[in-house]
Design an enzyme around this catalytic site. Structure first.
Site, PDB file in Angstrom:
ATOM      1  N   ASP A 112     -57.295  10.649  44.346  1.00  0.00           N
ATOM      2  CA  ASP A 112     -57.084   9.322  44.809  1.00  0.00           C
ATOM      3  C   ASP A 112     -58.188   8.778  45.782  1.00  0.00           C
ATOM      4  O   ASP A 112     -58.927   9.389  46.323  1.00  0.00           O
ATOM      5  CB  ASP A 112     -55.675   9.195  45.167  1.00  0.00           C
ATOM      6  CG  ASP A 112     -54.628   9.482  44.283  1.00  0.00           C
ATOM      7  OD1 ASP A 112     -55.005   9.062  42.834  1.00  0.00           O
ATOM      8  OD2 ASP A 112     -53.524   9.831  44.597  1.00  0.00           O
ATOM      9  N   TYR A 171     -54.930  22.841  45.943  1.00  0.00           N
ATOM     10  CA  TYR A 171     -55.202  21.789  46.774  1.00  0.00           C
ATOM     11  C   TYR A 171     -54.827  22.122  48.383  1.00  0.00           C
ATOM     12  O   TYR A 171     -54.254  23.086  48.405  1.00  0.00           O
ATOM     13  CB  TYR A 171     -54.282  20.358  46.606  1.00  0.00           C
ATOM     14  CG  TYR A 171     -54.924  19.610  45.566  1.00  0.00           C
ATOM     15  CD1 TYR A 171     -55.577  18.563  45.845  1.00  0.00           C
ATOM     16  CD2 TYR A 171     -54.685  19.925  44.051  1.00  0.00           C
ATOM     17  CE1 TYR A 171     -56.099  17.509  44.845  1.00  0.00           C
ATOM     18  CE2 TYR A 171     -54.915  19.046  43.051  1.00  0.00           C
ATOM     19  CZ  TYR A 171     -55.666  17.803  43.489  1.00  0.00           C
ATOM     20  OH  TYR A 171     -56.347  17.114  42.623  1.00  0.00           O
TER      21      TYR A 171
END
Length: 340
Positions: A112, A171
């Site tokens: 994003d 992540y």
């Protein structure tokens, strides 16, 4: 016919620059004729549904990328504001002299706006082979802005796909937990002034491990792809590094904003505003509105895609292809300063 001749001449120029194997130049006209990689219904925007047909003439290349996402509107291609894919494709088109629809650049996932990466993986295709990848590697990094780097470029098997071949992703989300924010961390860590209880955060993170429906932790996606809400989380670690709290999560895949939503809930638990047992209750609800009763998503700048993992068989180097390039060091063989 005129367009094909110009493409052929453009690729011959690449060969002259040392970026293309000269021995392949005479065969380029026939390669170009079969290199319309858009001919099987592939999106001209390089969507993640693009899959190179192994029977089609072409060569596939794998990239490992690192980038500071602060100034970019995420990965997915768009011209304004700029995205990582857009900037990378501009560099690739200059180096390869190919149109972006022929490159078919595909990333392992769509980070994003404001999200960073150390180990983003992508692949692209060319109708020609290379003798060496070091010059290509150097040329790409020479064209890219300093906040985007190609860490590795390797030849890939025809069946390799940056997205669909992935078996897990890792992540990290960083939280700077102190009264005063470290200015050197401001672009890469979320500042939390509330004292967090990392012990209860670890306890709560264990509830995420396993295979389950994460619908309650997914925002509505802006694209029309229907994603399977059932994902498997292999590990979720909460690590203290002084005032820095690093949350590491590895999973088979993640829904839109899933990681940031899971971290947001753990933050509320770390503040001791809600108990760890709230996690399974929200998971079982499968309702995003249930999570919204307790927290909002954390900001993107604390999130980083650290690595994408594949089966070793998918990372084998094809025969007749150049060695992988990890960049090259320069050396000074003679001091150029005069002696006085």
């Amino acid at each position: 016919m005129r367009r094909g001749r110009f493409e052929f001449l453009g690729l011959m120029n690449v060969a002259a620059a040392g970026l293309l194997a000269p021995s392949l130049a005479p065969r380029l006209s026939s390669s170009i004729a079969s290199s319309n990689l858009d001919g099987n219904g592939r999106s001209p925007l390089g969507d993640s549904n693009d899959v190179l047909n192994p029977s089609q003439a072409g060569y596939k290349w794998r990239l490992v990328l690192a980038y500071d996402g602060t100034n970019y509107a995420g990965w997915q291609y768009q011209l304004s504001p700029p995205t990582i894919q857009c900037v990378l494709e501009n560099a690739l088109t200059r180096v390869t002299k190919l149109d972006r629809k022929d490159l078919c650049l595909v990333g392992s996932g769509r980070t994003d706006r404001g999200v960073h990466a150390w180990g983003q993986v992508a692949h692209f295709t060319t109708p020609f082979n290379y003798d060496s990848l070091e010059d290509v590697h150097a040329a790409l990094n020479g064209l890219l802005p300093s906040d985007i780097r190609v860490r590795e470029i390797s030849p890939a098997l025809p069946e390799f796909h940056a997205r669909f071949s992935a078996i897990s992703k890792v992540y990290h989300y960083k939280i700077y937990n102190d009264a005063i924010m470290d200015p050197f961390q401001r672009h890469f860590a979320y500042h939390c002034v509330y004292k967090l209880n990392s012990t209860v955060m670890r306890e709560a993170a264990k509830y995420f491990i396993g295979k389950c429906d994460f619908s309650a932790f997914a925002n509505v996606s802006h694209n029309d792809r229907v994603q399977d809400p059932v994902k498997q989380i292999f590990r979720f670690d909460v690590i203290d590094v002084g005032p820095l709290l690093r949350l590491e999560v590895e999973g088979s895949g993640f829904l839109y904003r899933q990681v940031r939503n899971m971290v947001a809930l753990l933050l509320q638990i770390g503040k001791e505003a809600i108990p760890p047992e709230i996690v399974p209750m929200i998971l079982e609800s499968r309702d995003r509105k249930e999570l919204a009763k307790y927290t909002l998503s954390t900001p993107p700048h604390g999130l980083c895609l650290v690595s994408v993992n594949y089966n070793e068989s998918h990372l084998l180097l094809p025969p007749g292809r150049p060695a992988s390039s990890f960049g090259r060091h320069h050396s000074v063989t003679k001091c150029k300063l005069p002696f006085y």
